[in-house]
Design a protein around this motif. Structure first.
Motif, mmCIF file in Angstrom:
data_model
loop_
_atom_site.group_PDB
_atom_site.id
_atom_site.type_symbol
_atom_site.label_atom_id
_atom_site.label_comp_id
_atom_site.label_asym_id
_atom_site.label_seq_id
_atom_site.Cartn_x
_atom_site.Cartn_y
_atom_site.Cartn_z
ATOM 1 N N PRO A 115 0.812 -1.230 0.000
ATOM 2 C CA PRO A 115 0.000 0.000 0.000
ATOM 3 C C PRO A 115 0.838 1.270 0.000
ATOM 4 O O PRO A 115 0.522 2.236 -0.717
ATOM 5 C CB PRO A 115 -0.828 -0.130 1.286
ATOM 6 C CG PRO A 115 -0.945 -1.604 1.501
ATOM 7 C CD PRO A 115 0.364 -2.166 1.062
ATOM 8 N N ALA A 116 1.916 1.301 0.804
ATOM 9 C CA ALA A 116 2.780 2.484 0.833
ATOM 10 C C ALA A 116 3.472 2.683 -0.511
ATOM 11 O O ALA A 116 3.604 3.813 -1.005
ATOM 12 C CB ALA A 116 3.813 2.346 1.948
ATOM 13 N N LYS A 117 3.906 1.560 -1.120
ATOM 14 C CA LYS A 117 4.566 1.643 -2.417
ATOM 15 C C LYS A 117 3.603 2.169 -3.479
ATOM 16 O O LYS A 117 3.959 3.027 -4.306
ATOM 17 C CB LYS A 117 5.092 0.260 -2.831
ATOM 18 C CG LYS A 117 5.807 0.259 -4.168
ATOM 19 C CD LYS A 117 6.303 -1.144 -4.531
ATOM 20 C CE LYS A 117 7.004 -1.138 -5.894
ATOM 21 N NZ LYS A 117 7.457 -2.501 -6.276
ATOM 22 N N ILE A 118 2.358 1.678 -3.455
ATOM 23 C CA ILE A 118 1.350 2.120 -4.416
ATOM 24 C C ILE A 118 1.070 3.612 -4.247
ATOM 25 O O ILE A 118 0.945 4.364 -5.224
ATOM 26 C CB ILE A 118 0.057 1.291 -4.260
ATOM 27 C CG1 ILE A 118 0.300 -0.143 -4.760
ATOM 28 C CG2 ILE A 118 -1.109 1.927 -5.011
ATOM 29 C CD1 ILE A 118 -0.830 -1.104 -4.446
ATOM 30 N N GLU A 119 1.000 4.054 -2.987
ATOM 31 C CA GLU A 119 0.755 5.469 -2.710
ATOM 32 C C GLU A 119 1.875 6.347 -3.264
ATOM 33 O O GLU A 119 1.634 7.402 -3.859
ATOM 34 C CB GLU A 119 0.621 5.670 -1.200
ATOM 35 C CG GLU A 119 0.163 7.066 -0.805
ATOM 36 C CD GLU A 119 -0.076 7.193 0.680
ATOM 37 O OE1 GLU A 119 -0.153 8.341 1.154
ATOM 38 O OE2 GLU A 119 -0.177 6.156 1.365
ATOM 39 N N GLN A 120 3.128 5.900 -3.086
ATOM 40 C CA GLN A 120 4.277 6.654 -3.611
ATOM 41 C C GLN A 120 4.242 6.716 -5.140
ATOM 42 O O GLN A 120 4.504 7.768 -5.739
ATOM 43 C CB GLN A 120 5.587 6.009 -3.143
ATOM 44 C CG GLN A 120 5.845 6.144 -1.649
ATOM 45 C CD GLN A 120 7.065 5.345 -1.210
ATOM 46 O OE1 GLN A 120 7.687 4.639 -2.004
ATOM 47 N NE2 GLN A 120 7.402 5.434 0.070
ATOM 48 N N LEU A 121 3.930 5.583 -5.763
ATOM 49 C CA LEU A 121 3.885 5.543 -7.223
ATOM 50 C C LEU A 121 2.766 6.433 -7.759
ATOM 51 O O LEU A 121 2.927 7.101 -8.796
ATOM 52 C CB LEU A 121 3.695 4.103 -7.711
ATOM 53 C CG LEU A 121 4.906 3.170 -7.544
ATOM 54 C CD1 LEU A 121 4.512 1.721 -7.826
ATOM 55 C CD2 LEU A 121 6.042 3.598 -8.468
#
Length: 643
Positions: free
Chosen positions: A583-589
């Protein structure tokens, strides 16, 4: 300098200007999608760029040395030329020598043919033609083509692939594509998208396939009533900007009309007002009248409505362990058991020739299965949209095809005059009296819809209804089908359309196997990986397990869900950690993607150095791909965690 630039270019056929003094340019590395309604002049603009049509006025400027490649909208009639010969034609005169050499090297046997071979070889060597020969060989291998196959032995999709290779062989700086996805199946469209994303030159293309546009376009240019408007950025940005532009235009027109109305009242006042009339104001009124007279109104939208019949029986069709093969052919459908219930909205997905239309005819009782049994329900009022347009008589007029001798039609409980009804589908009174054979592809499909919806129905069966329809009509058709309370069976290669309309999909896979999945096209891809995964060992094993169970004991339906795909898999400790971080990675992307989209949609973005522009566009594409992969991985791990 731009690769291509229009300066005050105008073009008209008859009284209506298609291009009205437009200015337009295509920069290196851009992928520009030209959108607009059918008949606005998009194909004519492409023909001006390719040199097939000359403008009435204005100047077309090309950067020195720019080459242009073209993939036409209509596929030429199949010939007995080989694939190698057609691809080599893209190299002009040198290509002809190379094609002749290729033919002679295969079949030269007489002394005269050997002499001719030496002569052709000398010509090729004189212009360094062997390097060009390597380009032909490379593209043929890259596109997975057989160089010796005859064009008349290939399907329409494979011939389009050959023509794309012909357009690319000369490494054009600008590639022009007119409706490149027409009549291609989904795997072929996905393959085409990949080839065009890898293309390093500029793209100028026309398409009504919204998924295709969203995947490729870095800029949208709309042709509307003779004018061009540029919308940098993605397709969603274009939709938002277009809506705001139309609101502003409507507001300005309303203010103008109000002022004109006030001036008309003033000029018609009594004797006293006329004695004190201001001559300057009179001249201004005449000017306002002229402006209003010359205003080109936006063409209205089609008004599609459907006369719904009374409810059908609860069961629409039931197939019990059916198989079907045409005489002498391989099975198109093998051991399929399926129930279609009232209210189901089912999309059929598969490559051309895999049996989608055949299954529709089996479920409707128009064909008998080779094995098994199909039982149809009761109280079925079926409306069938035929992609071959067999329901239309090309010699009859538009009116005669729909009215069938009636002057009034009953639509949604109200009597409608046939001319009024056809006007809802954008047929003027004059056009309604034209023979069907004189209509364009888009008009013919609109006529089919008009005929289809002129009679009560509780079952809609639609075989490729989206071909040649413009985006406005597609969106209206989606709204109608979404509100339809009956049963819908539909085949389409339009992925966006399927996602918006259906609730389950029947996917035609390998060796006659048909699998049902919950959701639309995108849901199926997220469950399975799409057509690219069908040939892989793991995917085949997963599907084989499901099919074996069905062969032993037929089920009423072969529905597959996310949990079915992930069945038997458990999250390892490593997978749990990956799921927590996603989820954090998706938010950053997503944040990075927003930043890049804002940067590339800036009006001055393409005026920067070409290398910087290309790098930013490549980064945007990379982040989009990484975000899609992360989302798909998150869905997969979530499904595994719930199994």
């Amino acid at each position: 300098m731009s690769n291509v630039r229009f300066d005050d270019v105008s073009l008209a056929f008859g009284l209506k200007p298609l291009l009205d003094g437009v200015n337009f340019s295509v920069e290196a590395g851009e992928r520009v999608c030209l959108v607009g309604r059918n008949g606005e002049g998009k194909s004519s603009l492409l023909k001006i760029v390719s040199g097939d049509v000359l403008p009435d006025s204005g100047v077309i400027r090309f950067r020195d040395g720019v080459t242009v490649g073209t993939l036409p909208q209509d596929i030429p009639d199949a010939s007995d030329k080989t694939v190698f010969e057609v691809v080599a034609e893209g190299l002009d005169e040198v290509g002809g020598w190379i094609a002749t050499y290729h033919e002679l090297i295969e079949h030269a046997s007489t002394e005269s043919s050997l002499v001719e071979l030496e002569r052709v070889q000398a010509k090729i060597e004189a212009c360094d033609g062997w390097s060009l020969n390597n380009k032909v060989d490379h593209l043929i291998k890259r596109f997975n083509l057989d160089p010796d196959s005859k064009m008349n032995s290939l399907s329409g999709g494979w011939r389009r692939r050959v023509l794309l290779a012909k357009a690319l062989v000369n490494e054009p700086d600008v590639l022009i594509l007119d409706e490149p996805t027409n009549h291609l199946d989904i795997p072929a469209i996905a393959w085409l998208e990949k080839q065009l994303i890898d293309f390093r030159g500029a793209l100028l293309f026309v398409s009504h396939d919204r998924s295709f546009i969203k995947r490729l376009a870095t800029r949208i240019v709309e042709l509307d009533r003779g004018n061009l408007t540029s919308w940098p950025g993605n397709y969603e940005g274009y939709l938002e900007g277009k809506a705001k532009l139309l609101e502003d235009e409507a507001r300005q027109n309303a203010l103008f009309d109000k002022k004109l109305s006030e001036e008309e009242v003033w000029i018609r006042q009594g004797i006293k007002a006329r004695r004190t009339r201001n001559e300057g104001r009179v001249r201004n009124l005449e000017s306002l009248r002229k402006i209003r007279q010359e205003r080109r109104e936006k063409q209205g939208k089609a008004k599609i409505s459907l006369e719904e019949a009374s409810l059908s029986g609860k069961l629409v069709a039931e197939a019990q362990n059916i198989s079907f093969a045409y005489p002498g052919g391989s099975p198109l459908i093998k051991n399929l058991s399926l129930s279609v219930m009232r209210g189901d909205r089912i999309g059929l997905i598969g490559e051309n020739g895999t049996g989608k239309t055949t299954l529709l005819k089996l479920l409707l009782g128009r064909l008998k299965p080779t094995e098994g049994e199909v039982r149809t329900g009761t109280k079925l009022d079926i409306a069938y949209f035929d992609q071959l347009r067999g329901a239309l008589d090309p010699e009859k007029t538009v009116i005669d095809n729909v009215s069938e001798g009636r002057e009034f039609l009953s639509i949604a409980g109200k009597d409608r005059h046939i001319i009024s009804y056809l006007n809802d589908f954008l047929f003027t009174a004059a056009r309604a009296r034209s023979p069907v054979k004189a209509l364009s592809g888009g008009e013919t499909n609109r006529l089919l819809l008009a005929k289809l919806f002129s009679k009560p129905a509780n079952i809609l069966v639609m075989d490729e209804p989206t071909n040649d329809l413009d985006v406005d009509t597609l969106e209206l058709l989606e709204e109608l089908l979404t509100s339809f309370k009956g049963t819908l069976l539909i085949t389409s290669h339009d992925r966006y359309f399927l996602d918006n309309v259906v609730t389950s999909t029947l996917v035609f896979e390998k060796e006659g196997r048909v699998q049902e999945y919950i959701g639309g096209y995108s849901d199926w891809v997220s469950y399975t990986g799409g057509f690219d995964e069908l040939g892989k060992e793991a995917g085949n094993k997963k599907l084989a397990d499901s099919s074996e169970g069905r062969d032993e004991k037929p089920e009423s339906s072969s529905v597959t869900t996310k949990n079915d795909v992930a069945k038997g898999k458990k999250l390892s400790y490593k997978h749990k950690l990956e799921l927590e971080k996603l989820p954090a990675k998706i938010e950053q992307l997503e944040a990075k993607l927003d930043e890049l989209q804002n940067e590339t949609s800036d009006s001055g973005f393409y005026s920067q150095d070409h290398e910087l522009v290309s790098a930013k566009l490549a980064e945007l594409e990379s982040v989009e791909s990484e975000l899609n992969d992360a989302m798909e991985r998150w869905v997969e791990l979530e499904a595994m965690s719930g199994s």
